[in-house]
Design a protein around this motif. Structure first.
Motif, PDB file in Angstrom:
ATOM      1  N   PHE A 208       0.830  -1.211   0.000  1.00 54.97           N
ATOM      2  CA  PHE A 208       0.000   0.000   0.000  1.00 54.97           C
ATOM      3  C   PHE A 208       0.861   1.256   0.000  1.00 54.97           C
ATOM      4  CE2 PHE A 208      -1.824   3.305   2.817  1.00 54.97           C
ATOM      5  CZ  PHE A 208      -2.855   3.753   2.003  1.00 54.97           C
ATOM      6  N   LEU A 209       1.847   1.309   0.894  1.00 52.53           N
ATOM      7  CA  LEU A 209       2.708   2.487   0.980  1.00 52.53           C
ATOM      8  C   LEU A 209       3.565   2.640  -0.279  1.00 52.53           C
ATOM      9  CD1 LEU A 209       3.775   2.183   4.721  1.00 52.53           C
ATOM     10  CD2 LEU A 209       2.115   3.771   3.741  1.00 52.53           C
ATOM     11  N   ARG A 210       3.997   1.509  -0.849  1.00 53.93           N
ATOM     12  CA  ARG A 210       4.771   1.575  -2.096  1.00 53.93           C
ATOM     13  C   ARG A 210       3.889   2.048  -3.259  1.00 53.93           C
ATOM     14  NH1 ARG A 210       6.583  -3.322  -1.987  1.00 53.93           N
ATOM     15  NH2 ARG A 210       5.482  -4.323  -3.713  1.00 53.93           N
ATOM     16  N   PHE A 211       2.657   1.618  -3.264  1.00 48.29           N
ATOM     17  CA  PHE A 211       1.716   2.031  -4.308  1.00 48.29           C
ATOM     18  C   PHE A 211       1.456   3.542  -4.228  1.00 48.29           C
ATOM     19  CE2 PHE A 211      -2.570   2.681  -5.997  1.00 48.29           C
ATOM     20  CZ  PHE A 211      -2.501   2.010  -7.208  1.00 48.29           C
ATOM     21  N   VAL A 212       1.255   4.042  -3.011  1.00 46.49           N
ATOM     22  CA  VAL A 212       1.057   5.486  -2.827  1.00 46.49           C
ATOM     23  C   VAL A 212       2.276   6.254  -3.326  1.00 46.49           C
ATOM     24  CG1 VAL A 212       0.798   7.317  -1.108  1.00 46.49           C
ATOM     25  CG2 VAL A 212      -0.580   5.235  -0.928  1.00 46.49           C
ATOM     26  N   LYS A 213       3.458   5.780  -2.950  1.00 47.58           N
ATOM     27  CA  LYS A 213       4.697   6.419  -3.406  1.00 47.58           C
ATOM     28  C   LYS A 213       4.746   6.473  -4.932  1.00 47.58           C
ATOM     29  CE  LYS A 213       9.712   5.654  -3.533  1.00 47.58           C
ATOM     30  NZ  LYS A 213      10.818   4.773  -3.075  1.00 47.58           N
ATOM     31  N   ALA A 214       4.405   5.360  -5.555  1.00 47.01           N
ATOM     32  CA  ALA A 214       4.455   5.293  -7.015  1.00 47.01           C
ATOM     33  C   ALA A 214       3.503   6.291  -7.660  1.00 47.01           C
ATOM     34  CB  ALA A 214       4.127   3.870  -7.469  1.00 47.01           C
ATOM     35  N   MET A 215       2.297   6.375  -7.143  1.00 44.19           N
ATOM     36  CA  MET A 215       1.303   7.268  -7.745  1.00 44.19           C
ATOM     37  C   MET A 215       1.743   8.733  -7.652  1.00 44.19           C
ATOM     38  SD  MET A 215      -0.914   5.193  -8.998  1.00 44.19           S
ATOM     39  CE  MET A 215       0.534   4.139  -9.226  1.00 44.19           C
ATOM     40  N   PHE A 216       2.414   9.097  -6.563  1.00 42.85           N
ATOM     41  CA  PHE A 216       2.821  10.492  -6.411  1.00 42.85           C
ATOM     42  C   PHE A 216       4.082  10.826  -7.204  1.00 42.85           C
ATOM     43  CE2 PHE A 216      -0.178  10.698  -2.860  1.00 42.85           C
ATOM     44  CZ  PHE A 216      -0.753  11.929  -3.116  1.00 42.85           C
ATOM     45  N   THR A 217       4.787   9.832  -7.700  1.00 43.15           N
ATOM     46  CA  THR A 217       5.875  10.147  -8.635  1.00 43.15           C
ATOM     47  C   THR A 217       5.312  10.619  -9.969  1.00 43.15           C
ATOM     48  OG1 THR A 217       6.067   7.905  -9.568  1.00 43.15           O
ATOM     49  CG2 THR A 217       7.370   8.396  -7.584  1.00 43.15           C
ATOM     50  N   GLN A 218       4.014  10.392 -10.173  1.00 46.84           N
ATOM     51  CA  GLN A 218       3.329  10.780 -11.412  1.00 46.84           C
ATOM     52  C   GLN A 218       2.153  11.700 -11.090  1.00 46.84           C
ATOM     53  OE1 GLN A 218       3.929   8.931 -14.782  1.00 46.84           O
ATOM     54  NE2 GLN A 218       5.889   8.832 -13.734  1.00 46.84           N
ATOM     55  N   ARG A 219       2.352  12.617 -10.151  1.00 45.45           N
ATOM     56  CA  ARG A 219       1.215  13.365  -9.621  1.00 45.45           C
ATOM     57  C   ARG A 219       0.526  14.246 -10.662  1.00 45.45           C
ATOM     58  NH1 ARG A 219       2.426  16.154  -4.543  1.00 45.45           N
ATOM     59  NH2 ARG A 219       0.443  17.207  -4.923  1.00 45.45           N
ATOM     60  N   ARG A 220       1.215  14.581 -11.753  1.00 43.51           N
ATOM     61  CA  ARG A 220       0.584  15.387 -12.810  1.00 43.51           C
ATOM     62  C   ARG A 220      -0.136  14.524 -13.842  1.00 43.51           C
ATOM     63  NH1 ARG A 220       1.983  20.575 -12.175  1.00 43.51           N
ATOM     64  NH2 ARG A 220       3.890  21.064 -11.030  1.00 43.51           N
ATOM     65  N   LYS A 221      -0.002  13.211 -13.719  1.00 47.13           N
ATOM     66  CA  LYS A 221      -0.671  12.288 -14.629  1.00 47.13           C
ATOM     67  C   LYS A 221      -1.968  11.789 -13.995  1.00 47.13           C
ATOM     68  CE  LYS A 221       2.952  12.040 -17.474  1.00 47.13           C
ATOM     69  NZ  LYS A 221       2.937  12.492 -18.884  1.00 47.13           N
ATOM     70  N   THR A 222      -2.870  11.291 -14.809  1.00 43.28           N
ATOM     71  CA  THR A 222      -4.036  10.622 -14.258  1.00 43.28           C
ATOM     72  C   THR A 222      -3.598   9.310 -13.614  1.00 43.28           C
ATOM     73  OG1 THR A 222      -4.516   9.404 -16.295  1.00 43.28           O
ATOM     74  CG2 THR A 222      -5.524  11.598 -16.050  1.00 43.28           C
TER      75      THR A 222
END
Length: 279
Positions: A208-222
Motif C-alpha cells: 500500500f505504501l509503495r503504491f502510494v509512493k508510485a502514484m505520487f511520482t506521477q502526480r501530474r498524470k491521471t
C-alpha cells in the motif's frame, strides 16, 4: 524547571546547524509541549524523547512522566545528560540511550514528545508511527503542513497519505525561528499525532505504501497513466489488468485528489489482479 540557556552554558556546547543541532530555548514553548499530550488524555507513564540535546525538554517531561527515555546520538551531549540528570537516573526515572534513533532498540514507550533532528525527521517519524502511540513532534513548518494536508491542496502528497494512514495529525503550534539557538533558516511547527485505525483495510501495508509512493511520482498524470508508468516501483506484472478492472472515476483522478481510502481501494485491486512480484 531548568533554564535552557543555563543548560547550554553548563554543557559547554553551541548549536551547530551543519550537524542539525538547534536547541529549543523558549521556556514558554518548552512548557507547552507536554500539555499537548494532556489534551488528549495520553498516558505518560513512559515518555520517549528523540534528540535530547542539553535536556531542556527532558526536564519538562520528567515533571509529568513516571519515567523518561531520551535518545541522543551526540556522545558529548549524552555524557552531559547523564551528569546533569544523575539523580533522576539513579532514581530509575530517566534512561539515556546514546546512539542513532534509527538504529537503537527503542523501549516500550507510552508516548513521545520530541524536537526531532530535521534532517532525519521523516525517517524517525515513520519508525515511531507504526508503534501506534501518541506523538508530539517538532518539524520544519513546510513538512508539518504537508503531514496534515487534505486532498486537493497543493501540500497534499505521499507524506500526507502515509502519515494519515497511521494517525490523526494536527498542527497545534507554529514556532518562530527565534525560539531556537542557533535559529534555523525556517519556521518550525508542532504536530500532534493521535494513533487511529484507518477507515479502510489493506491486505499488505508495505505494498500500500509503495503504491502510494508510485502514484505520487506521477502526480501530474491521471491515475490511469500513473499505474501503467510505475510498474518498476509497484512491481506489478500486469498493470494494464489493474486499469481494466478499476473504476473509471478513480482512474481519471490525479494522485493529489485521491483520498487515503481510494488509494487503499486501488492498492487492494492491484494486489488481486496486477500480478505483483515479491519485494
Amino acid at each position: 524547571m531548568r533554564d535552557p540557556d543555563g543548560l547550554i552554558a553548563r554543557a559547554g556546547v553551541r548549536g551547530d546547524p551543519d550537524r542539525d543541532q538547534h536547541f529549543l530555548v523558549d521556556d514558554r514553548v518548552l512548557d507547552r509541549l507536554p500539555t499537548y499530550l494532556a489534551e488528549i488524555d495520553a498516558e505518560t507513564s513512559h515518555l520517549l524523547e528523540i534528540g535530547g540535546g542539553t535536556g531542556a525538554l527532558t526536564d519538562r517531561l520528567l515533571a509529568v512522566a513516571d519515567a523518561v527515555t531520551v535518545v541522543e546520538r551526540d556522545r558529548e551531549l549524552a555524557a552531559f545528560l547523564r551528569e546533569e540528570f544523575a539523580e533522576e537516573i539513579d532514581d530509575g526515572r530517566l534512561t539515556v540511550l546514546e546512539g542513532d534513533a534509527l538504529e537503537v532498540d527503542l523501549p516500550d514507550f507510552s508516548a513521545s514528545v520530541s524536537n526531532l533532528p530535521y534532517g532525519v525527521s521523516s525517517e524517525i517519524t515513520f519508525r515511531l508511527l507504526p508503534e501506534k502511540r501518541p506523538l508530539v513532534l517538532m518539524f520544519q513548518q513546510e513538512f508539518a503542513e504537508r503531514m496534515v494536508a487534505d486532498p486537493g491542496t497543493s501540500e497534499y502528497g505521499r507524506l500526507s497519505v502515509s502519515t494519515q494512514h497511521y494517525a490523526e495529525p494536527e498542527l497545534v503550534e507554529s514556532i518562530p525561528k527565534e525560539a531556537f539557538s542557533p535559529p534555523p533558516a525556517v519556521r518550525s511547527a508542532v504536530v500532534r499525532l493521535e494513533p487511529r485505525e484507518p477507515d479502510y483495510a489493506v491486505d499488505d501495508e508495505a505494498f500500500f505504501l509503495r503504491f502510494v509512493k508510485a502514484m505520487f511520482t506521477q502526480r501530474r498524470k491521471t491515475i490511469r497513466n500513473a499505474i501503467r508508468n510505475t510498474a518498476h516501483i509497484t512491481n506489478l506484472g500486469a498493470p494494464d489488468a489493474v486499469v481494466e478492472a478499476a473504476d473509471d472515476d478513480l482512474l481519471q483522478k490525479r494522485a493529489d485528489a485521491m483520498t487515503p481510502s481510494e488509494f487503499a481501494e486501488l492498492a487492494t485491486l492491484a494486489l488481486e489482479v496486477g500480478e505483483p512480484a515479491d519485494g
